[in-house]
Design an enzyme around this catalytic site. Structure first.
Site, short mmCIF file in Angstrom:
data_model
loop_
_atom_site.label_atom_id
_atom_site.label_comp_id
_atom_site.label_asym_id
_atom_site.label_seq_id
_atom_site.Cartn_x
_atom_site.Cartn_y
_atom_site.Cartn_z
N TYR A 60 -2.60 -0.99 10.04
CA TYR A 60 -2.56 -1.29 8.60
C TYR A 60 -1.32 -0.70 7.95
O TYR A 60 -0.61 -1.38 7.20
CB TYR A 60 -3.82 -0.70 7.95
CG TYR A 60 -3.89 -0.84 6.45
CD1 TYR A 60 -4.36 -2.02 5.86
CD2 TYR A 60 -3.52 0.21 5.60
CE1 TYR A 60 -4.45 -2.15 4.49
CE2 TYR A 60 -3.60 0.08 4.22
CZ TYR A 60 -4.06 -1.09 3.67
OH TYR A 60 -4.14 -1.22 2.30
N SER A 111 0.83 -1.20 0.00
CA SER A 111 0.00 0.00 0.00
C SER A 111 0.86 1.24 0.00
O SER A 111 1.94 1.27 0.62
CB SER A 111 -0.91 0.01 1.24
OG SER A 111 -1.56 1.25 1.38
#
Length: 266
Positions: free
Chosen positions: A159, A144
Site C-alpha cells: 500500500y 496517502s
C-alpha cells in the site's frame, strides 16, 4: 472547476468512506454522480443515500473492480450508454494488507497494486483522453501520508509503495494536463474514519486467501470522512495541485524530505 452544477463525476470506491462522503457533497452542489465499488450491497446503500439527499441529480451505481482493466472499460461503456460524459474523475478506490514485507505473497502485492496503482492508471486511461478532447475536466488522485513519508507507517509495504507511485503519477500529469485544460489534484490523506482496514472483505477470489498476520493496532487521530471530502471538493473548485488533509503532519513530512535533501550535500 468552480461551477459543478450539471457536471458528472465518477468516484471509484464510492460506496463508503471518503468516496461516499465526496459523492454526497458533489451531488449537493448539483453534480451528477456515478459511484462504483466491488460490493453491490454497500454500493446500493450508498447510492440510495445520495438519491435521498439530492433527489434532483442523476445517481448511478455500477459494480467495478478497478484492478480489472476490462471492468473499468465496462464502467466507461455503461456511463456512455447512460448519455453522460465524465467531467470529474476521482480515483479513490484503495485496499491494504497488514504484515511485514517478507510475509507478503505474490497475490498480496498483485491485489494491492492492482487496486491502488493499476486501478488508478486504468481509470485515467479510459476517462482522461475524452477530457483532453473537450479541453475540460478534473482528475483527483487520492494518495496517502503513508506514501508521502514511507517510513512513517510500517507493515503496509504494498500500500505504502503503491500510494507513493500515485503521488508521482499525479505530479507528473498535472503540468501536461494543464496544457489541455484539465486539472489534476493529488490528495495526501492521513487518519480518516473509513473502512479501509476491512479491505480483505473485498478481495476477489483470483487473488487468493487474505493475508493473516497478527498486527498490533496503531493509535491515530482519525478525522471524519466528510472533513476530508470537503478538502477534496475545495481542491477541485480551486484547481489545487496538492491537498494535504492533516496539517499537523507537516513537520514529519519536512523531516523526511530534509533527510533526502541532505544526501545532495555529500
Amino acid at each position: 472547476m468552480k461551477d459543478l452544477k450539471g457536471k458528472t463525476a465518477v468516484i471509484t470506491g464510492g460506496g463508503t468512506g471518503i468516496g461516499l462522503a465526496l459523492a454526497l457533497q458533489l451531488a449537493e452542489q448539483g453534480c451528477n454522480v456515478v459511484v462504483s465499488s466491488t460490493s453491490k450491497e454497500r454500493l446500493s446503500a450508498g447510492a440510495n443515500q445520495i438519491r435521498e439527499a439530492s433527489p434532483n441529480v442523476k445517481v448511478f451505481d455500477i459494480i467495478c473492480d478497478v484492478s480489472d482493466r476490462a471492468a473499468v472499460k465496462n464502467l466507461k461503456a455503461e456511463i456512455t450508454k447512460a448519455g453522460l460524459q465524465v467531467d470529474i474523475l476521482v480515483c479513490n478506490a484503495g485496499v491494504t494488507t497488514s504484515g511485514p514485507y517478507h510475509m507478503h505473497r505474490d497475490s498480496d502485492w498483485d491485489w494491492v497494486y492492482g487496486v491502488v496503482l493499476h486501478g488508478t492508471q486504468y481509470c485515467i486511461q479510459e476517462f482522461y483522453p475524452d477530457m483532453v478532447e473537450r479541453r475540460s475536466g478534473h482528475i483527483v488522485i487520492n494518495g496517502s501520508q503513508a506514501g508521502m513519508v514511507p517510513n512513517w507507517v510500517t507493515l503496509h509495504g504494498p500500500y505504502t509503495s503503491a500510494k507513493a507511485a500515485v503521488h508521482a503519477l499525479g505530479a507528473a500529469m498535472r503540468p501536461e494536463a494543464a496544457e489541455h485544460g484539465v486539472g489534476v489534484t493529488t490528495v495526501v490523506i492521513a487518519g480518516t474514519q473509513t473502512e479501509i482496514m476491512k479491505s480483505e472483505r473485498s478481495r476477489p477470489d483470483r487473488f487468493g486467501e487474505p493475508l493473516k498476520v497478527e498486527v498490533k493496532k496503531r493509535e491515530a487521530r482519525r478525522v471524519p470522512a466528510s472533513e476530508v471530502a470537503g478538502q477534496i471538493l475545495d481542491g477541485i473548485r480551486l484547481d489545487k495541485g496538492w491537498v494535504a488533509t492533516h496539517p499537523d503532519l507537516k513537520a514529519r513530512t519536512k523531516q523526511y524530505f530534509d533527510e533526502i535533501l541532505a544526501a545532495y550535500d555529500h
